[in-house]
Structures are given as C-alpha cells and as structure tokens.
Design a protein around this motif. Structure first.
Motif, PDB file in Angstrom:
ATOM      1  N   GLN A   1     -22.251  45.200  28.219  1.00  0.00           N
ATOM      2  CA  GLN A   1     -20.817  45.286  28.533  1.00  0.00           C
ATOM      3  C   GLN A   1     -19.977  45.706  27.333  1.00  0.00           C
ATOM      4  O   GLN A   1     -18.765  45.899  27.454  1.00  0.00           O
ATOM      5  CB  GLN A   1     -20.341  43.925  29.053  1.00  0.00           C
ATOM      6  N   ALA A   2     -20.626  45.849  26.194  1.00  0.00           N
ATOM      7  CA  ALA A   2     -19.873  46.135  24.968  1.00  0.00           C
ATOM      8  C   ALA A   2     -19.311  47.548  24.971  1.00  0.00           C
ATOM      9  O   ALA A   2     -19.938  48.497  25.443  1.00  0.00           O
ATOM     10  CB  ALA A   2     -20.780  45.947  23.764  1.00  0.00           C
TER      11      ALA A   2
ATOM     12  N   SER B   1     -14.727  41.418  18.494  1.00  0.00           N
ATOM     13  CA  SER B   1     -15.323  41.302  19.825  1.00  0.00           C
ATOM     14  C   SER B   1     -15.691  42.670  20.387  1.00  0.00           C
ATOM     15  O   SER B   1     -14.911  43.622  20.282  1.00  0.00           O
ATOM     16  CB  SER B   1     -14.315  40.607  20.771  1.00  0.00           C
ATOM     17  N   GLY B   2     -16.845  42.740  21.032  1.00  0.00           N
ATOM     18  CA  GLY B   2     -17.310  44.006  21.596  1.00  0.00           C
ATOM     19  C   GLY B   2     -16.606  44.393  22.879  1.00  0.00           C
ATOM     20  O   GLY B   2     -16.717  45.529  23.342  1.00  0.00           O
ATOM     21  N   CYS B   3     -15.869  43.472  23.475  1.00  0.00           N
ATOM     22  CA  CYS B   3     -15.041  43.782  24.640  1.00  0.00           C
ATOM     23  C   CYS B   3     -14.057  42.635  24.833  1.00  0.00           C
ATOM     24  O   CYS B   3     -14.085  41.643  24.088  1.00  0.00           O
ATOM     25  CB  CYS B   3     -15.892  44.020  25.904  1.00  0.00           C
TER      26      CYS B   3
ATOM     27  N   LYS C   1     -13.877  40.306  26.840  1.00  0.00           N
ATOM     28  CA  LYS C   1     -14.353  38.998  27.310  1.00  0.00           C
ATOM     29  C   LYS C   1     -14.283  37.950  26.199  1.00  0.00           C
ATOM     30  O   LYS C   1     -14.033  36.778  26.460  1.00  0.00           O
ATOM     31  CB  LYS C   1     -15.780  39.126  27.850  1.00  0.00           C
ATOM     32  N   GLY C   2     -14.513  38.372  24.962  1.00  0.00           N
ATOM     33  CA  GLY C   2     -14.364  37.443  23.832  1.00  0.00           C
ATOM     34  C   GLY C   2     -15.369  36.313  23.814  1.00  0.00           C
ATOM     35  O   GLY C   2     -15.041  35.189  23.441  1.00  0.00           O
ATOM     36  N   CYS C   3     -16.621  36.596  24.178  1.00  0.00           N
ATOM     37  CA  CYS C   3     -17.653  35.542  24.270  1.00  0.00           C
ATOM     38  C   CYS C   3     -17.760  34.679  23.008  1.00  0.00           C
ATOM     39  O   CYS C   3     -17.941  33.468  23.085  1.00  0.00           O
ATOM     40  CB  CYS C   3     -19.030  36.167  24.454  1.00  0.00           C
TER      41      CYS C   3
ATOM     42  N   CYS D   1     -19.395  38.819  18.224  1.00  0.00           N
ATOM     43  CA  CYS D   1     -20.359  38.699  19.319  1.00  0.00           C
ATOM     44  C   CYS D   1     -21.481  39.716  19.135  1.00  0.00           C
ATOM     45  O   CYS D   1     -21.479  40.498  18.185  1.00  0.00           O
ATOM     46  CB  CYS D   1     -19.666  38.888  20.662  1.00  0.00           C
ATOM     47  N   THR D   2     -22.403  39.740  20.082  1.00  0.00           N
ATOM     48  CA  THR D   2     -23.561  40.645  19.999  1.00  0.00           C
ATOM     49  C   THR D   2     -23.113  42.100  19.932  1.00  0.00           C
ATOM     50  O   THR D   2     -23.614  42.887  19.140  1.00  0.00           O
ATOM     51  CB  THR D   2     -24.464  40.424  21.221  1.00  0.00           C
ATOM     52  N   GLY D   3     -22.160  42.491  20.780  1.00  0.00           N
ATOM     53  CA  GLY D   3     -21.650  43.859  20.773  1.00  0.00           C
ATOM     54  C   GLY D   3     -22.698  44.884  21.173  1.00  0.00           C
ATOM     55  O   GLY D   3     -23.797  44.562  21.631  1.00  0.00           O
TER      56      GLY D   3
ATOM     57  N   CYS E   1     -25.505  44.272  23.938  1.00  0.00           N
ATOM     58  CA  CYS E   1     -24.800  43.774  25.113  1.00  0.00           C
ATOM     59  C   CYS E   1     -24.386  44.954  25.985  1.00  0.00           C
ATOM     60  O   CYS E   1     -23.651  45.839  25.529  1.00  0.00           O
ATOM     61  CB  CYS E   1     -23.572  42.966  24.721  1.00  0.00           C
TER      62      CYS E   1
HETATM   63  S1  SF4 Z   1     -17.572  39.792  24.268  1.00  0.00           S
HETATM   64 FE1  SF4 Z   1     -18.182  41.501  25.558  1.00  0.00          FE
HETATM   65  S2  SF4 Z   1     -19.418  42.746  24.177  1.00  0.00           S
HETATM   66 FE2  SF4 Z   1     -19.295  40.744  23.252  1.00  0.00          FE
HETATM   67  S3  SF4 Z   1     -21.128  39.668  23.962  1.00  0.00           S
HETATM   68 FE3  SF4 Z   1     -19.421  39.161  25.370  1.00  0.00          FE
HETATM   69  S4  SF4 Z   1     -19.607  40.649  27.028  1.00  0.00           S
HETATM   70 FE4  SF4 Z   1     -20.793  41.435  25.322  1.00  0.00          FE
END
Ligand code: SF4
Length: 380
Positions: A298-299, A323-325, A327-329, A290-292, A296
């Motif tokens: 929220q990362a 994944s940066g958090c 949420k696993g977008c 993801c963007t991370g 992002c």
């Molecule tokens: S998974 Fe978390 S860190 Fe990655 S883009 Fe989604 S909200 Fe942001």
C-alpha cells in the motif's frame, strides 16, 4: 486522503500475512522471552526460509519477512523444534500477551497462569490483548493492550481495563481476567468481530470494583545498561538475522519489548554488534518509519532508507514520523513533524497525523532535509 486496506486480524506463525516482500510470519515468544538457542534458531530460520530480515513488533513479537508459500512449512518445522509454534491457529491467535521485560519470579509465574487462562477466554477480537506489567511501577502503559495487570503503590495486584485510570484488586488472576473479558463481551465491546476495551470504556461502561490506582508509571526506558541487563535498540524495530545470531552467541536470555528494543537479561556491558543501537542520543531513535515501499503493497514511497538519510539533519530534540502512506501504521497519533508519501511525492504535516492536511505537498526526497531544518519557512 489515500484509501488503504484495513485488516481485522494479526498475522501469526501458522497464519502468516502476505506483504509486498512475501509472507510476514509473526512469532510470539512464549512468556515474552527467548533462550539463546531459540534466538539462534529464529535467526537461522529467517535466513533459510525468509529474506533474513526480522522485525520487532509493537507488541513485542518477532516477524520474519520474505517467507514464501514453499518455505513456510519448513520454517514451521524448524521453529516448532524449538518450542516456538503453537498447536493450532486458534491457540496462537489467543496468545496476545505482552510481559514486562523487568520481571521477578512472581511475574513469570503470573505469565504462566495468564497464558493458560487465555485458552479459556471467551471469543475476543483478534487485536484484543493483555499486558502483564507487574514490576514495582508500570512500564507498558503506552503499549497496546486491553486488560492490564499492574501493581498499586502498595504492591497489590490490580486488573485495569485499558482507558480507565483505576483497576480492581486481583483475587485470582486467571479467574479475574476471564471475568473482565466476559464483562467486555456482555457490555457490547464487540461489533462485527472487532472492538477494543478503551472504546467501550469511552462509551461510559466501567467494570465493577475498579477503584484502585496503579503505581505511578515509569517513562519508556532508554537504551543502555539497566539494573538486570541491557536494553538494545533497533532502528525502526528491524534487524538482520546476523544481528540476532551475534546476540544469541552471548548466551543471555533475550526479552523482546514493545519499545523496538531487546532486553538482554544479565548483561553487564553493552555489546558492540552491528545493527544494535546502545546510544540513547542516536538521532535515528527519534524517527518513526513504517515498512514503506517496496515491502508494503500500500506504500506510495520509500521510508527507511530515506529516514536514515534524514537522521543527521533532524534538529536536536525533534521527532519525525515518516509514513509510506496516509494510514500511518507506525504512529497512528499526531507528531510535531510528519512526512507522508503521496502520489505526488512527500507531504509535510505539522503537529498532525499521517492523514492530516499537509502544510507542504509533493516534496522531492532531496528537498526534505532542508525542509525539516525549517519546517515553518515558506516552500523552497
Ligand atoms: S503506513 Fe501505509 S505504507 Fe506504511 S506500513 Fe502502513 S499501509 Fe504500509
């Protein structure tokens, strides 16, 4: 588990979404295609009004990053001059349509008809979308959509509600699609403005007449030359504006796809342009990231630079979700290997999603390549 913000709407060009690196401005290419001139204009706009980074979304849209409140009006003017902006936010948000990149003249006509019908739909949830998947065999079955237009094995058009294996024969595409959207509303598909077709189907509701099977779906295509052009992959679905400029200079129609790939219509050779992946064996294609951080907000950790560093160490055939958090977008489902950034470092999850219980916690980035080679071994 980390808390995250759940957004019930999708960004557009006229209604961009704030992010850690500015406004994310999403362009929905009309009928799923860009002329070389439109592609060049997008690249120029990304450099002039954003930070030059362009994402290809899982719904085959292009997102410009790093746009500011001050630059956004000029961006809209520039894109509008190339027919890339809808007349208002409502019209833009209705245009949730993915069109197969492998299409004939009939599919283009159907895309026109369905696009026109979208303005006459009942009020649908923001994430509710349509897939026009009318090549000889479906290729968009893994892409997010609620109502799918496909072909049966005998070539007849069917309308299939997502989550149900069978579809209903199409008499008039626009009328039938609106009727199925109405059915979704009437049967309680929307709660608090949200809802997806598959969830309604899972509760046991099925539209009348859904008794025709689609043709056997094709696997997701790979980068390389195809019958009518070339599929070119982007690492993590992202490119720099310079890549799009170089691609537009080749003079081909460009069709964004939901597979993190661009289809270059009519190309007979693979272009050697920095930022484009043409080798289906490139290990970066087996990493979803993801963007991370920092883009992002929220990362809890960086993702894409780390993914590039890890790619050469990924065992053959192994797929990784970074994944940066929690949420696993980038990959909401389970993956054999998932690395999730947490408050204490990076957590390793085996055969699970980004929010599942880790097997190893708090790993330093430099420890990850060894862990990925032997993920079932005791902690280092
Ligand atoms: S998974 Fe978390 S860190 Fe990655 S883009 Fe989604 S909200 Fe942001």
């Amino acid at each position: 588990m980390t808390a995250w913000e759940i957004k019930g709407w999708c960004p557009g060009a006229l209604r961009p979404m704030p992010s850690g690196d500015g406004l994310v401005t999403r362009i929905r290419p009309p009928l799923g295609r860009l002329t070389p001139q439109q592609a060049e204009a997008i690249a120029k706009a990304a450099q002039a009004h954003g930070n030059g980074i362009i994402d290809l979304s899982a719904r085959a849209n292009l997102q410009l990053r790093g746009v500011t409140e001050a630059s956004h009006p000029r961006l809209i003017d520039d894109l509008g001059a190339h027919g890339l902006i809808d007349r208002d936010v409502e019209t833009e948000s209705l245009r949730n349509l993915i069109v197969t990149p492998f299409r004939d003249a009939e599919t283009t006509a159907l895309a026109d008809a369905l696009t026109a019908a979208l303005t006459r739909m009942p009020k649908l949830p923001a994430k509710f979308g349509f897939a026009l998947d009318t090549g000889p065999r479906p290729v968009l079955t893994q892409a997010s959509a609620d109502i799918r237009v496909e072909r049966a094995a005998d070539g007849q058009l069917i309308l299939r509600p997502d989550g149900h294996a069978l579809g209903q024969p199409v008499t008039d595409l626009a009328t039938d699609a609106i009727a199925m959207a109405d059915w979704f509303i009437v049967h309680g598909g929307v709660t608090d403005g949200r809802g997806r077709m598959a969830a309604l189907i899972a509760r046991g509701a099925i539209p009348e007449g859904c008794n025709v099977a689609p043709a056997m779906p094709l696997p997701t295509p790979r980068p390389g030359l195809h019958r009518d052009g070339a599929l070119l992959a982007l690492a993590f679905g992202q490119m720099r504006a310079e890549t799009l400029t170089a691609l537009s200079a080749l003079g081909h129609e460009i069709r964004p796809t939901p597979w993190r790939m661009l289809f270059l219509l009519g190309a007979t050779t693979l272009p050697a342009i920095p930022g484009l992946i043409t080798d289906p064996a490139d290990p970066i294609l087996r990493i979803t990231a993801c963007t991370g951080a920092p883009a992002c907000p929220q990362a809890l950790g960086e993702t894409r630079r780390l993914a590039r560093a890890l790619a050469p160490h990924l065992p053959a055939g192994q797929a990784l979700h970074l994944s940066g958090c929690a949420k696993g977008c980038a990959h909401p489902g389970a993956s054999p290997l998932t690395v999730t950034a947490s408050d204490t470092g990076y957590d390793l999850i085996l055969d699970g999603s980004a929010s599942d219980t880790p097997s190893l916690r708090g790993l330093a980035p430099e420890a990850l390549s060894a862990v990925l080679k032997a993920p079932h071994a005791p902690p280092l």
